[in-house]
Scaffold this motif. Sequence first.
Motif, PDB file in Angstrom:
ATOM      1  N   MET A 246      -9.813  15.765  14.452  1.00 18.03           N
ATOM      2  CA  MET A 246      -9.182  15.802  13.136  1.00 18.03           C
ATOM      3  C   MET A 246     -10.198  16.265  12.089  1.00 18.03           C
ATOM      4  N   SER A 247      -9.812  17.233  11.278  1.00 17.68           N
ATOM      5  CA  SER A 247     -10.726  17.758  10.272  1.00 17.68           C
ATOM      6  C   SER A 247     -10.952  16.735   9.164  1.00 17.68           C
ATOM      7  N   PRO A 248     -12.115  16.795   8.473  1.00 17.72           N
ATOM      8  CA  PRO A 248     -12.355  15.864   7.362  1.00 17.72           C
ATOM      9  C   PRO A 248     -11.286  15.965   6.291  1.00 17.72           C
ATOM     10  N   GLU A 249     -10.817  17.191   6.020  1.00 19.31           N
ATOM     11  CA  GLU A 249      -9.794  17.373   4.981  1.00 19.31           C
ATOM     12  C   GLU A 249      -8.496  16.672   5.365  1.00 19.31           C
ATOM     13  N   LEU A 250      -8.106  16.785   6.649  1.00 17.89           N
ATOM     14  CA  LEU A 250      -6.880  16.132   7.109  1.00 17.89           C
ATOM     15  C   LEU A 250      -7.032  14.613   7.067  1.00 17.89           C
ATOM     16  N   ALA A 251      -8.205  14.114   7.476  1.00 19.14           N
ATOM     17  CA  ALA A 251      -8.435  12.670   7.460  1.00 19.14           C
ATOM     18  C   ALA A 251      -8.329  12.111   6.048  1.00 19.14           C
ATOM     19  N   VAL A 252      -8.931  12.810   5.091  1.00 20.51           N
ATOM     20  CA  VAL A 252      -8.861  12.368   3.697  1.00 20.51           C
ATOM     21  C   VAL A 252      -7.426  12.436   3.192  1.00 20.51           C
ATOM     22  N   GLY A 253      -6.699  13.496   3.585  1.00 22.97           N
ATOM     23  CA  GLY A 253      -5.302  13.625   3.170  1.00 22.97           C
ATOM     24  C   GLY A 253      -4.443  12.487   3.691  1.00 22.97           C
ATOM     25  N   ILE A 254      -4.650  12.108   4.961  1.00 22.12           N
ATOM     26  CA  ILE A 254      -3.895  10.992   5.536  1.00 22.12           C
ATOM     27  C   ILE A 254      -4.240   9.691   4.829  1.00 22.12           C
ATOM     28  N   LYS A 255      -5.531   9.481   4.582  1.00 19.25           N
ATOM     29  CA  LYS A 255      -5.967   8.252   3.920  1.00 19.25           C
ATOM     30  C   LYS A 255      -5.349   8.127   2.534  1.00 19.25           C
ATOM     31  N   ARG A 256      -5.337   9.213   1.794  1.00 18.74           N
ATOM     32  CA  ARG A 256      -4.789   9.161   0.443  1.00 18.74           C
ATOM     33  C   ARG A 256      -3.273   9.047   0.441  1.00 18.74           C
ATOM     34  N   SER A 257      -2.622   9.623   1.443  1.00 19.09           N
ATOM     35  CA  SER A 257      -1.168   9.466   1.544  1.00 19.09           C
ATOM     36  C   SER A 257      -0.800   8.018   1.829  1.00 19.09           C
ATOM     37  N   LEU A 258      -1.539   7.376   2.746  1.00 21.31           N
ATOM     38  CA  LEU A 258      -1.291   5.970   3.035  1.00 21.31           C
ATOM     39  C   LEU A 258      -1.525   5.109   1.797  1.00 21.31           C
ATOM     40  N   GLU A 259      -2.542   5.472   1.044  1.00 21.57           N
ATOM     41  CA  GLU A 259      -2.845   4.741  -0.185  1.00 21.57           C
ATOM     42  C   GLU A 259      -1.678   4.818  -1.162  1.00 21.57           C
ATOM     43  N   LEU A 260      -1.115   5.994  -1.314  1.00 28.23           N
ATOM     44  CA  LEU A 260       0.023   6.154  -2.222  1.00 28.23           C
ATOM     45  C   LEU A 260       1.241   5.382  -1.733  1.00 28.23           C
ATOM     46  N   LEU A 261       1.407   5.303  -0.425  1.00 29.15           N
ATOM     47  CA  LEU A 261       2.566   4.619   0.126  1.00 29.15           C
ATOM     48  C   LEU A 261       2.443   3.098   0.096  1.00 29.15           C
ATOM     49  N   LEU A 262       1.192   2.589   0.200  1.00 23.01           N
ATOM     50  CA  LEU A 262       1.006   1.153   0.366  1.00 23.01           C
ATOM     51  C   LEU A 262       0.599   0.422  -0.911  1.00 23.01           C
ATOM     52  N   LEU A 263      -0.128   1.115  -1.794  1.00 17.78           N
ATOM     53  CA  LEU A 263      -0.550   0.463  -3.034  1.00 17.78           C
ATOM     54  C   LEU A 263       0.585   0.510  -4.053  1.00 17.78           C
ATOM     55  N   PRO A 264       0.537  -0.370  -5.062  1.00 14.02           N
ATOM     56  CA  PRO A 264       1.543  -0.289  -6.127  1.00 14.02           C
ATOM     57  C   PRO A 264       1.488   1.081  -6.815  1.00 14.02           C
ATOM     58  N   PRO A 265       2.624   1.578  -7.293  1.00 11.09           N
ATOM     59  CA  PRO A 265       3.906   0.874  -7.377  1.00 11.09           C
ATOM     60  C   PRO A 265       4.750   0.914  -6.101  1.00 11.09           C
ATOM     61  N   ALA A 266       4.385   1.772  -5.120  1.00 11.58           N
ATOM     62  CA  ALA A 266       5.255   1.922  -3.952  1.00 11.58           C
ATOM     63  C   ALA A 266       5.244   0.688  -3.056  1.00 11.58           C
ATOM     64  N   GLY A 267       4.054   0.080  -2.851  1.00 12.51           N
ATOM     65  CA  GLY A 267       3.938  -1.024  -1.904  1.00 12.51           C
ATOM     66  C   GLY A 267       4.953  -2.138  -2.104  1.00 12.51           C
ATOM     67  N   PRO A 268       5.031  -2.727  -3.311  1.00  9.77           N
ATOM     68  CA  PRO A 268       6.023  -3.805  -3.510  1.00  9.77           C
ATOM     69  C   PRO A 268       7.469  -3.339  -3.342  1.00  9.77           C
ATOM     70  N   LEU A 269       7.731  -2.064  -3.618  1.00 14.87           N
ATOM     71  CA  LEU A 269       9.106  -1.573  -3.474  1.00 14.87           C
ATOM     72  C   LEU A 269       9.526  -1.533  -2.011  1.00 14.87           C
ATOM     73  N   TRP A 270       8.563  -1.335  -1.094  1.00 15.57           N
ATOM     74  CA  TRP A 270       8.896  -1.403   0.332  1.00 15.57           C
ATOM     75  C   TRP A 270       9.377  -2.804   0.696  1.00 15.57           C
ATOM     76  N   LEU A 271       8.775  -3.814   0.057  1.00 15.85           N
ATOM     77  CA  LEU A 271       9.224  -5.182   0.306  1.00 15.85           C
ATOM     78  C   LEU A 271      10.664  -5.383  -0.161  1.00 15.85           C
ATOM     79  N   VAL A 272      10.996  -4.801  -1.316  1.00  7.37           N
ATOM     80  CA  VAL A 272      12.367  -4.900  -1.809  1.00  7.37           C
ATOM     81  C   VAL A 272      13.329  -4.265  -0.802  1.00  7.37           C
ATOM     82  N   LEU A 273      12.976  -3.075  -0.316  1.00  6.47           N
ATOM     83  CA  LEU A 273      13.829  -2.403   0.667  1.00  6.47           C
ATOM     84  C   LEU A 273      13.929  -3.211   1.960  1.00  6.47           C
ATOM     85  N   LEU A 274      12.792  -3.773   2.383  1.00  8.91           N
ATOM     86  CA  LEU A 274      12.812  -4.608   3.586  1.00  8.91           C
ATOM     87  C   LEU A 274      13.733  -5.807   3.380  1.00  8.91           C
TER      88      LEU A 274
END
Length: 266
Positions: free
Chosen positions: A1-29
Amino acid sequence: MSPELAVGIKRSLELLLLPPAGPLWLVLLGLWVGRTRAATGRAIAVLGVVLALAFSTQGVGRRLVAPLEREAGPALDEAALRALMARGDAPQAVVILGGGLRSDRHERPHRYRPHPRTTERLLYGAWAARVTGLPVLVSGGVPRGAEVSEAALMKRSLETQLSTRVRWVEDRSLDSADNARASAELLLADKRRRVLLVTHAVHMVRARAAFEKAGLEPVAAPTGFLGTPVHSDWREWLPSADGAAINWLALHEIAGRLWYRLRGLN
């Protein structure tokens, strides 16, 4: 995996898991669980709403940030900088870390400009360089989708707006660990090991650890403190854009420290 792809995945997970998105996943759950277990589903959904509200208040954000900033140590005033320079192990360079960039085709005179976080670091770093007389290194690579590096923008701002010459430009890094490794290559080649490290107070502990691991001797020069309220009243417990930003920075840093620990980088 290239460094650019690894950083992209890490930042995408961050956007999905940290607020404001993170708590909204709990609401959906909670809504999904509530189809078969109404009470449990409501409890999970309410928890998500409470967290979403809490992580958008300055009261919560400042209390998350404050202990992280205390670990960075105090800000250095002119007297402290002059005392450092009088020591036998005085710093040999000022290193300013990038904090992001912004772009818009309507902007003038340049489409790309430093993010306000980067500008805060530049202002403090330029002042520290003037007080100490030390040469400056700027560090920051090209973010995904951008056409210019953070370091190039930092150099432009320092030299054209803050009258501060930049000696080294590190423009290959993608995260804090990269900042440290690539900066160390430039500085150690010039026989400079002890450096004045400029970044936000909330980011300093992780940055300092990365620079130490890269073989440098960083002296913390934190700026951009966020954990001390200017005033404290009931309004700091109301949701606000500033509150959401402070919470995001705090949780981003907590997640970053955990990630670095798992990777053995601090």
